[in-house]
Design an enzyme around this catalytic site. Structure first.
Site, mmCIF file in Angstrom:
data_model
loop_
_atom_site.group_PDB
_atom_site.id
_atom_site.type_symbol
_atom_site.label_atom_id
_atom_site.label_comp_id
_atom_site.label_asym_id
_atom_site.label_seq_id
_atom_site.Cartn_x
_atom_site.Cartn_y
_atom_site.Cartn_z
ATOM 1 N N ASP A 94 0.875 -1.166 0.000
ATOM 2 C CA ASP A 94 0.000 0.000 0.000
ATOM 3 C C ASP A 94 0.921 1.228 0.000
ATOM 4 O O ASP A 94 2.153 1.132 0.139
ATOM 5 C CB ASP A 94 -0.955 -0.005 1.198
ATOM 6 C CG ASP A 94 -2.177 0.886 0.940
ATOM 7 O OD1 ASP A 94 -2.128 1.737 0.028
ATOM 8 O OD2 ASP A 94 -3.188 0.737 1.647
HETATM 9 C C1 NOJ Z 1 -3.950 3.941 0.064
HETATM 10 C C2 NOJ Z 1 -5.134 3.049 0.233
HETATM 11 O O1 NOJ Z 1 -5.057 2.385 1.473
HETATM 12 C C3 NOJ Z 1 -5.279 2.021 -0.862
HETATM 13 O O2 NOJ Z 1 -6.496 1.343 -0.686
HETATM 14 C C4 NOJ Z 1 -5.182 2.659 -2.202
HETATM 15 O O3 NOJ Z 1 -5.379 1.700 -3.216
HETATM 16 C C5 NOJ Z 1 -3.818 3.318 -2.324
HETATM 17 N N1 NOJ Z 1 -3.690 4.346 -1.298
HETATM 18 C C6 NOJ Z 1 -3.593 3.947 -3.694
HETATM 19 O O4 NOJ Z 1 -4.352 5.073 -3.841
#
Ligand code: NOJ
Length: 746
Positions: free
Chosen positions: A281
């Site tokens: 993430d």
């Molecule tokens: C953080 C989020 O937790 C995740 O779900 C998302 O896909 C990513 N950022 C990318 O934007």
């Protein structure tokens, strides 16, 4: 009396939560040969470049040098097809090996055409429709060059304070499995082609159990709970062919997911055999430093690559440190090769080498296509849940309607969280839809401009209500009140919304409340102030027409709660499939009925709250209709089964009301005694059935006994012989159980 027709329908519900097949992402010898061929030509720096994902914005030129030098393998946060083409041109035509970029984006519940938020999708209990919606999203997004979506989110969430409950399928593992498979199939398509978006199942794992419902917080999930409740949706999605997976932000029992050997290496790679791409993430590699699990980004990179995390989203830890770690011998180059192989495999399988560019004009033509809007409308219709109705709904033709409330005409807010691409000018609000449906009959007084607004008096709304026959109040949450980082400690309607509803009720007019929110709010105090309550999780672009059709009765509500609705936030966590305590609840004395100065005793007391008892406001799986359904003749084909048998559950479902409707029939099972305690009930199958008034269907649902397997005391997944109970009902709190037994095969 209408004559009752009996239809015999054998439904082979594939009830198994996880299908026992190979887990490979479906590669071929040709794909592997191409990947190996490329890998042989790559320098260490080029390999590490593939493992680097960068969020881009602004001028493409800012990234030209890095792309051309092969230092970026994937980009996110660019949706302009012309710019995506420009990025691909740099990668394909100007980098040494011409490897295209993997373009990712959060396409969470639709792209331009926005569907209900995922919690609303789950409320449909209709995987086929959810698959269709994911296909629509893939067609629209892939046309613009986006070939990877960071969806579906499969985090089981039993705490509505957590803002991201909006993004998942709620509290139940079985429902989550079915939604997971549907979304993966929809995004990726039956065969991978230029309309496919690689699915990315997230967040691996346990993120939804964030302590206190505060986002990013630590979790403390035991291995058994992980395996029984939290991991099956991931395994189901992977078996359905998901090409990629994202690690989560949380640390579980002290180990952050991005460096979690047990989760990523042992369970995902070794046990499930997943050979797809694993991405972190956003900066979750770097966040292992503040977690106190890595000393610095170099240490974090070493830990992440060590557990087989392939791509780094926005820490730049791999880019900055892997080369040195390999040269010093701390990290074997074979680990890098494995990671790059998994990344290239996805690029080859998506056909990016053959078709790196998109046709910008053609891309514009598919956005908001009429069939996409129709699918979004149908989904919004199926996702709304009727929680109360004293007969005020459906609205009567000819009635003078007052529309009010902050969500009645809020084109941005009804789209919900995570919709970067949904354009509010395409949203049809309930106000617009009702005005179109009842020309000249609808008046509108907003009452509150936004859901958090506070007001003392509502004279304007009240006098308008007095001139109307019926009032429809659109309440709820602005989209920013749920989603990532937007947790809440108080789940009542915000601002003065409850006062607005109470003021409307005091006029004596019929009042309908429609709640559009990102989570199940605590609305107990509002229920007495409305004759009917329709709960729509943020319904998306076509929320207006869908809600209008539901309110008028053109469509009969059929959504069911995908998560328990609480009476008060203090009940968190309260979910239907909890374990049984040694003191199961019976009707205990509540606060108001207690004597003064009662003698203190714990004898006979059970697990409950003195002030709120033990029950929720609405249980999991609950939802009303404008008609009624009756279950009869519930039976099993046998009394005794072996673990390799299949249960055949038969029952007759009858529409006993006056109009056509759809019921979600649910089958729950309880394992009475185990090597460890078992949930009081677990959903094992469901079926949406549409019936004409007076019509009956005999349904047969088949559930392999192997679906009753769980990880017991020895942490081995198996069915434990013994006594079971089985319910067939319209929600998780209804029905009378049947008994059956499972005996070990001789
Ligand atoms: C953080 C989020 O937790 C995740 O779900 C998302 O896909 C990513 N950022 C990318 O934007």
């Amino acid at each position: 009396m209408k004559c009752t027709k009996i239809f015999i329908l054998a439904l082979l519900v594939v009830a198994s939560c996880v299908r026992e097949e190979a887990t490979s992402v479906g590669t071929t010898p040709e794909v592997e040969a191409r990947v190996d061929g490329l890998l042989k030509q790559m320098t260490l720096a080029e390999k590490i470049g593939q493992m680097n994902q960068v969020s881009v914005g602004g001028d493409v030129a800012n990234y030209a040098d890095a792309v051309v030098k092969g230092r970026i393998g994937s980009i996110l946060n660019e949706a302009d097809p012309a710019k995506i083409n420009a990025f691909q041109r740099l990668a394909v035509e100007e980098s040494r090996l011409g490897i295209p970029l993997l373009v990712g984006r959060d396409v969470i519940h639709g792209f331009h055409t926005v569907f209900p938020i995922p919690l609303g999708l789950a409320a449909t209990f209709d995987p086929a429709l959810v698959e269709e919606g994911a296909r629509v999203a893939a067609v629209e997004a892939s046309a613009q060059g986006i070939r990877w979506t960071f969806s579906p989110m499969l985090d089981i969430a039993r705490d509505p304070r957590w803002g991201r409950i909006a993004e998942g399928s709620g509290e139940d593992t079985y429902l989550d499995c079915r939604m997971a498979e549907a979304m993966v199939r929809g995004y990726q398509g039956a065969v991978l082609d230029s309309t496919s978006m690689a699915a990315c199942v997230k967040h691996f794992a346990g993120y939804g159990a964030a302590e206190g419902g505060r986002d990013y917080n630590s979790t403390f999930i035991t291995e058994r709970q992980l395996r029984n409740d939290y991991l099956p949706p991931f395994e189901a999605a992977i078996r359905a062919g998901a090409l990629t997976l994202m690690t989560s932000f949380n640390d579980n029992d002290g180990v952050p997911s991005t460096g979690n050997d047990f989760l990523v290496r042992q369970v995902l790679r070794d046990e499930w055999g997943f050979d797809g791409l694993v991405v972190t993430d956003w900066n979750s590699m770097g966040e292992m430093v503040p977690h106190g699990f890595a000393a610095d980004n170099k240490d974090a990179a070493e830990k992440a690559v060590g557990v087989s995390v392939d791509m780094d989203m926005m820490t730049f830890g791999y880019l900055s440190h892997l080369e040195e770690l390999v040269r010093s011998g701390a990290v074997k180059e074979s680990l890098i090769d494995d990671a790059v192989r998994r990344i290239l495999r996805v690029k080859v399988m998506l056909g990016l080498f053959e078709h790196p560019y998109v046709d910008v004009e053609a891309a514009a033509a598919v956005q908001y296509a009429p069939e996409h809007l129709a699918a979004a409308c149908r989904t919004a219709e199926e996702s709304a849940i009727l929680l109360k109705n004293d007969g005020v709904l459906p609205l009567k033709d000819g009635a003078r309607i007052l529309v009010t409330g902050p969500m009645a005409d809020a084109p941005y807010e009804q789209l919900g969280t995570w919709c970067f691409d949904g354009d509010r000018t395409h949203t049809v609000t309930p106000l617009k839809a009702l005005q179109e449906r009842f020309p000249g009959k609808v008046s509108y007084v907003q009452g509150l401009r936004y859901t958090r607004q506070k007001r003392d008096r509502f004279d304007d709304v009240v006098s308008a209500a007095r001139r109307a026959d019926v009032v429809v109040a659109f309440l709820g949450e602005e989209s920013i009140l749920s989603g990532e980082a937007h947790s809440l400690a108080d789940l009542n309607l915000k601002g003065s919304q409850s006062s607005l509803l109470a003021a409307l009720h005091a006029t004596g007019k019929s009042v309908v409340a429609v709640v559009m929110a990102g989570r199940p709010l605590t609305i107990e105090q509002d229920l007495p102030h409305c004759g009917a309550l329709l709960y729509a999780f943020h319904p998306g672009t076509m929320g207006g027409p869908a809600l209008s059709r539901l309110l008028t009765g053109e469509v009969n509500p059929s959504g069911k709660t995908p998560v328990t609705f609480l009476r008060t936030v203090g009940q968190v966590p309260l979910y239907y499939n909890h374990h049984m305590t040694g003191r199961p609840y019976k009707n205990e004395t509540l606060l108001d009925d207690m004597d003064l100065e009662p003698g203190q005793t714990s004898l006979g007391n059970t697990s409950y709250y003195l002030d709120y008892g033990a029950y929720p406001l609405f249980p999991f799986g609950y939802g009303l209709s404008y008609t009624r359904f009756a279950y009869s003749g519930i039976s099993l084909d046998r009394e005794v089964y072996t673990p390799s048998d299949t249960l055949s559950v038969s029952f007759t479902l009858t529409n006993t009301g006056e109009r056509e409707g759809t019921e979600v029939a649910q089958v729950y099972v309880r394992d009475l005694v185990g090597s460890v305690t078992r949930p009081v009930k677990e959903l094992k199958a469901f079926r949406r059935v549409s019936l004409q008034p007076g019509e009956s269907q005999l349904l047969t649902v088949q559930i392999p006994v192997s679906d009753l397997a769980f990880y017991g005391l020895d942490m081995v997944k198996k069915v434990e012989p013994g006594e079971f109970r089985l319910w067939v009902a319209g929600d998780s709190a209804s029905g009378d159980p049947l008994s059956f037994e499972v005996r070990a095969a001789r």
